[in-house]
Motif scaffolding. Structure first.
Motif, PDB file in Angstrom:
ATOM      1  N   ALA A  13       0.834  -1.203   0.000  1.00 50.94           N
ATOM      2  CA  ALA A  13       0.000   0.000   0.000  1.00 50.94           C
ATOM      3  C   ALA A  13       0.872   1.257   0.000  1.00 50.94           C
ATOM      4  CB  ALA A  13      -0.918  -0.003   1.219  1.00 50.94           C
ATOM      5  N   LEU A  14       1.955   1.209   0.767  1.00 51.49           N
ATOM      6  CA  LEU A  14       2.869   2.343   0.850  1.00 51.49           C
ATOM      7  C   LEU A  14       3.574   2.579  -0.490  1.00 51.49           C
ATOM      8  CD1 LEU A  14       3.554   4.251   3.187  1.00 51.49           C
ATOM      9  CD2 LEU A  14       5.521   2.822   3.703  1.00 51.49           C
ATOM     10  N   GLU A  15       3.811   1.491  -1.222  1.00 58.78           N
ATOM     11  CA  GLU A  15       4.469   1.584  -2.535  1.00 58.78           C
ATOM     12  C   GLU A  15       3.661   2.472  -3.485  1.00 58.78           C
ATOM     13  OE1 GLU A  15       7.685   1.187  -4.623  1.00 58.78           O
ATOM     14  OE2 GLU A  15       7.522  -0.006  -2.810  1.00 58.78           O
ATOM     15  N   PHE A  16       2.337   2.382  -3.394  1.00 59.73           N
ATOM     16  CA  PHE A  16       1.451   3.211  -4.225  1.00 59.73           C
ATOM     17  C   PHE A  16       1.659   4.687  -3.898  1.00 59.73           C
ATOM     18  CE2 PHE A  16      -2.756   5.265  -4.839  1.00 59.73           C
ATOM     19  CZ  PHE A  16      -2.915   5.033  -6.203  1.00 59.73           C
ATOM     20  N   GLU A  17       1.690   5.009  -2.595  1.00 59.64           N
ATOM     21  CA  GLU A  17       1.894   6.400  -2.155  1.00 59.64           C
ATOM     22  C   GLU A  17       3.255   6.927  -2.627  1.00 59.64           C
ATOM     23  OE1 GLU A  17       0.274   8.392   0.504  1.00 59.64           O
ATOM     24  OE2 GLU A  17      -1.208   6.993   1.309  1.00 59.64           O
ATOM     25  N   ILE A  18       4.283   6.085  -2.480  1.00 58.94           N
ATOM     26  CA  ILE A  18       5.639   6.482  -2.876  1.00 58.94           C
ATOM     27  C   ILE A  18       5.688   6.777  -4.373  1.00 58.94           C
ATOM     28  CG2 ILE A  18       8.006   5.605  -3.156  1.00 58.94           C
ATOM     29  CD1 ILE A  18       7.517   4.033  -0.477  1.00 58.94           C
ATOM     30  N   SER A  19       5.050   5.918  -5.162  1.00 64.92           N
ATOM     31  CA  SER A  19       5.044   6.089  -6.621  1.00 64.92           C
ATOM     32  C   SER A  19       4.365   7.391  -7.028  1.00 64.92           C
ATOM     33  CB  SER A  19       4.350   4.907  -7.292  1.00 64.92           C
ATOM     34  OG  SER A  19       5.014   3.693  -6.988  1.00 64.92           O
ATOM     35  N   LEU A  20       3.303   7.773  -6.319  1.00 63.35           N
ATOM     36  CA  LEU A  20       2.620   9.037  -6.614  1.00 63.35           C
ATOM     37  C   LEU A  20       3.521  10.229  -6.307  1.00 63.35           C
ATOM     38  CD1 LEU A  20      -1.022   8.381  -5.290  1.00 63.35           C
ATOM     39  CD2 LEU A  20      -0.138   8.096  -7.602  1.00 63.35           C
ATOM     40  N   LYS A  21       4.301  10.130  -5.225  1.00 64.48           N
ATOM     41  CA  LYS A  21       5.244  11.206  -4.882  1.00 64.48           C
ATOM     42  C   LYS A  21       6.330  11.326  -5.963  1.00 64.48           C
ATOM     43  CE  LYS A  21       3.509  12.278  -0.824  1.00 64.48           C
ATOM     44  NZ  LYS A  21       2.827  13.573  -0.661  1.00 64.48           N
ATOM     45  N   ALA A  22       6.721  10.180  -6.522  1.00 58.08           N
ATOM     46  CA  ALA A  22       7.757  10.177  -7.570  1.00 58.08           C
ATOM     47  C   ALA A  22       7.296  10.946  -8.809  1.00 58.08           C
ATOM     48  CB  ALA A  22       8.127   8.739  -7.940  1.00 58.08           C
ATOM     49  N   VAL A  23       5.981  10.960  -9.067  1.00 56.61           N
ATOM     50  CA  VAL A  23       5.429  11.723 -10.200  1.00 56.61           C
ATOM     51  C   VAL A  23       5.759  13.203 -10.028  1.00 56.61           C
ATOM     52  CG1 VAL A  23       3.291  12.457 -11.360  1.00 56.61           C
ATOM     53  CG2 VAL A  23       3.550  10.074 -10.635  1.00 56.61           C
ATOM     54  N   SER A  24       5.560  13.727  -8.814  1.00 53.71           N
ATOM     55  CA  SER A  24       5.841  15.149  -8.545  1.00 53.71           C
ATOM     56  C   SER A  24       7.337  15.450  -8.620  1.00 53.71           C
ATOM     57  CB  SER A  24       5.316  15.544  -7.158  1.00 53.71           C
ATOM     58  OG  SER A  24       3.915  15.433  -7.102  1.00 53.71           O
ATOM     59  N   VAL A  25       8.141  14.549  -8.049  1.00 50.45           N
ATOM     60  CA  VAL A  25       9.598  14.762  -8.069  1.00 50.45           C
ATOM     61  C   VAL A  25      10.103  14.817  -9.514  1.00 50.45           C
ATOM     62  CG1 VAL A  25      11.841  13.752  -7.457  1.00 50.45           C
ATOM     63  CG2 VAL A  25       9.997  13.768  -5.776  1.00 50.45           C
ATOM     64  N   LEU A  26       9.613  13.914 -10.351  1.00 52.49           N
ATOM     65  CA  LEU A  26      10.022  13.914 -11.760  1.00 52.49           C
ATOM     66  C   LEU A  26       9.632  15.227 -12.439  1.00 52.49           C
ATOM     67  CD1 LEU A  26      11.223  12.211 -14.149  1.00 52.49           C
ATOM     68  CD2 LEU A  26       8.852  11.783 -14.781  1.00 52.49           C
ATOM     69  N   ARG A  27       8.432  15.701 -12.144  1.00 59.49           N
ATOM     70  CA  ARG A  27       7.978  16.962 -12.751  1.00 59.49           C
ATOM     71  C   ARG A  27       8.944  18.103 -12.412  1.00 59.49           C
ATOM     72  NH1 ARG A  27       4.324  21.673 -10.913  1.00 59.49           N
ATOM     73  NH2 ARG A  27       5.569  23.196 -12.039  1.00 59.49           N
ATOM     74  N   TYR A  28       9.408  18.162 -11.141  1.00 55.02           N
ATOM     75  CA  TYR A  28      10.316  19.239 -10.734  1.00 55.02           C
ATOM     76  C   TYR A  28      11.673  19.097 -11.429  1.00 55.02           C
ATOM     77  CZ  TYR A  28       6.726  19.929  -7.181  1.00 55.02           C
ATOM     78  OH  TYR A  28       5.524  20.139  -6.542  1.00 55.02           O
ATOM     79  N   ILE A  29      12.096  17.868 -11.657  1.00 54.76           N
ATOM     80  CA  ILE A  29      13.360  17.658 -12.390  1.00 54.76           C
ATOM     81  C   ILE A  29      13.204  18.168 -13.821  1.00 54.76           C
ATOM     82  CG2 ILE A  29      14.975  15.920 -13.299  1.00 54.76           C
ATOM     83  CD1 ILE A  29      14.348  14.229 -10.788  1.00 54.76           C
ATOM     84  N   THR A  30      12.055  17.876 -14.456  1.00 55.55           N
ATOM     85  CA  THR A  30      11.840  18.356 -15.840  1.00 55.55           C
ATOM     86  C   THR A  30      11.740  19.885 -15.876  1.00 55.55           C
ATOM     87  OG1 THR A  30       9.405  18.229 -15.776  1.00 55.55           O
ATOM     88  CG2 THR A  30      10.578  16.243 -16.474  1.00 55.55           C
ATOM     89  N   ASP A  31      11.274  20.484 -14.798  1.00 59.11           N
ATOM     90  CA  ASP A  31      11.194  21.953 -14.719  1.00 59.11           C
ATOM     91  C   ASP A  31      12.569  22.595 -14.739  1.00 59.11           C
ATOM     92  OD1 ASP A  31       8.479  22.398 -14.628  1.00 59.11           O
ATOM     93  OD2 ASP A  31       8.346  22.511 -12.446  1.00 59.11           O
ATOM     94  N   HIS A  32      13.498  21.995 -13.983  1.00 53.40           N
ATOM     95  CA  HIS A  32      14.733  22.714 -13.646  1.00 53.40           C
ATOM     96  C   HIS A  32      16.018  22.212 -14.296  1.00 53.40           C
ATOM     97  CE1 HIS A  32      12.275  24.746 -10.762  1.00 53.40           C
ATOM     98  NE2 HIS A  32      12.128  23.708  -9.962  1.00 53.40           N
ATOM     99  N   THR A  33      16.038  20.989 -14.768  1.00 50.02           N
ATOM    100  CA  THR A  33      17.332  20.430 -15.189  1.00 50.02           C
ATOM    101  C   THR A  33      17.807  20.991 -16.532  1.00 50.02           C
ATOM    102  OG1 THR A  33      18.615  18.414 -15.435  1.00 50.02           O
ATOM    103  CG2 THR A  33      16.421  18.396 -16.405  1.00 50.02           C
ATOM    104  N   ASP A  34      19.118  21.284 -16.581  1.00 57.35           N
ATOM    105  CA  ASP A  34      19.758  21.681 -17.838  1.00 57.35           C
ATOM    106  C   ASP A  34      20.849  20.671 -18.207  1.00 57.35           C
ATOM    107  OD1 ASP A  34      18.289  24.092 -18.119  1.00 57.35           O
ATOM    108  OD2 ASP A  34      19.559  25.030 -16.595  1.00 57.35           O
ATOM    109  N   SER A  35      21.000  19.649 -17.358  1.00 61.04           N
ATOM    110  CA  SER A  35      22.067  18.668 -17.576  1.00 61.04           C
ATOM    111  C   SER A  35      21.784  17.813 -18.809  1.00 61.04           C
ATOM    112  CB  SER A  35      22.195  17.772 -16.338  1.00 61.04           C
ATOM    113  OG  SER A  35      22.856  16.572 -16.655  1.00 61.04           O
TER     114      SER A  35
END
Length: 450
Positions: free
Chosen positions: A182-204
């Motif tokens: 059950a916790l894995e589902f919550e973690i995966s949803l948080k990963a969606v937001s983290v990925l979005r912030y990486i796409t916002d800011h990364t120039d690498s």
């Protein structure tokens, strides 16, 4: 009322002391102490971000270069859950009286991804991640793939079923495995937001290459839009996963975009419309056909809620009638992520030995150890602070209005006035008694006086 978890000076001490551990040390006394630090830092970071105060936790993590440490520790627990935990559950001599210690290890990954979700919103945090941004992209890809395959949703359904049936025969280890899924589902949803912030800011160049060429994240995101794992239909009613729980959605809000929908669309917008990304991505027939599926979802109602998507709609209309040239092959010295591979390589063939060691040395605490841990965590999860972290204000158990007073006996029900509490008492009495008795029993088992 001061609801801060830790002052800046204490936060600085916690952050300076953050270190990486080996797989064998997961769950140890030193590791558990760091878990408490990260738990407090996470709560303080959420409080600061919610109140739009000085985000000193984020500033300190950036200035002391500790974001790579957080990424490493998150991936370490991910490896432990995949490689050691299943072995540990199958050991015949492992029958713990209390799984609280184990649950804290499983929960550690969720605490770190939560903290990262809060701090990675800022560009300087993404820059401070440095080479670990590649490991974070790989981590997010693993979680999004799980989410798209619906594997985590099955775990959540199993958890719901256990809650509904209330099986008494479920062993403590089985219950722990269900909680982990059950916790894995919550973690995966948080990963969606983290990925979005990486796409916002990364120039690498390496990070962009990893997202587009290695993992083909645009196609993974299309799959997420298509299957929408945070939405489901139960008994003819639409439910969406909001603020950590499934909620029934009224008919008039069925087309309302959730935060998660927005994060996926913004990630797609960033990955497909940024000039650097367009130059690197291969719009071959397969990728093109997958991306064109998005046109069916880009309705007027959706674009009204996120107007930037009109540019994505135009881009897809143009893509439908053209065949973009394949990306130029350039000689690139690309960095590669190391954390997952290093941890797995270092411990390959030792999973059973680590599990046996941890059963004997780590997950077999004495009653005095358990008592101490329970007392320390009770201090960490201060009730006044926890209330401020709730996404919604508590509602009165009698009239449904916003509540400020709590039942003093069970601490589980809320009321707006004394009159409502008295009126609701005949209904609440039995539940109150059960909750109070359960709390007393737990405290009695741990020899903690209430």
């Amino acid at each position: 009322m001061d609801t801060s978890v830790i002052p800046p000076v204490e936060a600085e001490g916690f952050i300076q002391s953050l270190e990486t551990f080996s797989l064998k040390e997961v769950g140890s006394a030193r590791w558990f102490k760091q878990h408490e630090y990260i738990e407090k830092l996470n709560m303080q970071a959420i409080l600061n971000a919610s109140a739009m105060h000085d985000e000193f936790v984020k500033e300190l993590l950036v200035s002391y270069g500790k974001i790579p440490v957080l990424v490493h520790e998150m991936i370490l627990v991910e490896v432990w859950k995949q490689k050691v935990f299943p072995v540990l559950c199958q050991l015949q001599d492992f029958n713990p009286k209390n799984t609280f210690h184990l649950y804290m290890v499983i929960h550690h990954e969720a605490t770190i991804i939560n903290l990262l979700e809060t701090v990675m919103f800022h560009k300087d945090s993404c820059e401070a991640a440095d080479d670990s941004a590649l490991d974070l992209v790989d981590y997010c890809h693993r979680k999004l793939t799980l989410l798209a395959s619906k594997a985590t949703r099955q775990g959540l359904t199993t958890h719901d079923q256990h809650n509904l049936t209330g099986k008494a025969v479920v062993s403590s280890i089985e219950e722990l495995q269900t909680q982990s899924a059950a916790l894995e589902f919550e973690i995966s949803l948080k990963a969606v937001s983290v990925l979005r912030y990486i796409t916002d800011h990364t120039d690498s160049i390496s990070v962009v290459n990893r997202m587009l060429c290695t993992h083909n994240l645009p196609c993974v995101l299309v799959q997420l839009i298509d299957c929408c794992p945070w939405s489901r239909c139960r008994g003819g009613e639409v439910e969406k996963y909001l603020n950590g729980r499934w909620q029934k959605i009224p008919v008039e809000d069925h087309l309302k975009m959730t935060k998660l929908d927005g994060q996926v669309w913004i990630s797609l917008y960033n990955l497909l419309l940024k000039e650097d990304c367009q130059r690197k991505y291969d719009f071959n027939n397969f990728n093109k056909n997958q991306l064109l599926k998005l046109r069916g979802f880009l309705t007027e109602v959706l674009i009204d809620q996120l107007p930037n998507l009109v540019e994505l709609q135009r881009f897809l209309a143009h893509l439908a009638v053209t065949d973009p040239a394949p990306p130029k092959k350039e000689l690139i010295l690309e960095q590669i992520p190391e954390m997952w591979n290093h941890i797995v390589r270092e411990n390959s063939g030792k999973w059973k030995a680590i599990a046996k060691y941890q059963v004997k040395e780590t997950f077999n605490p004495s009653e005095s150890d358990l008592r101490l841990q329970a007392q320390r965590l009770a201090q960490t999860y201060n009730l006044d602070v926890m209330e401020t972290l709730l996404p919604e204000k508590p509602k009165c158990g009698s009239c449904g209005k916003e509540a400020t007073k709590r039942c003093s006996r069970c601490q589980g029900e809320w009321y707006c006035h004394r009159e409502c509490q008295v009126k609701h008492w005949p209904k609440h009495k039995k539940a109150c008694q059960l909750m109070a008795e359960a709390t007393e029993k737990i405290q009695g088992d741990l020899h903690i006086s209430s």
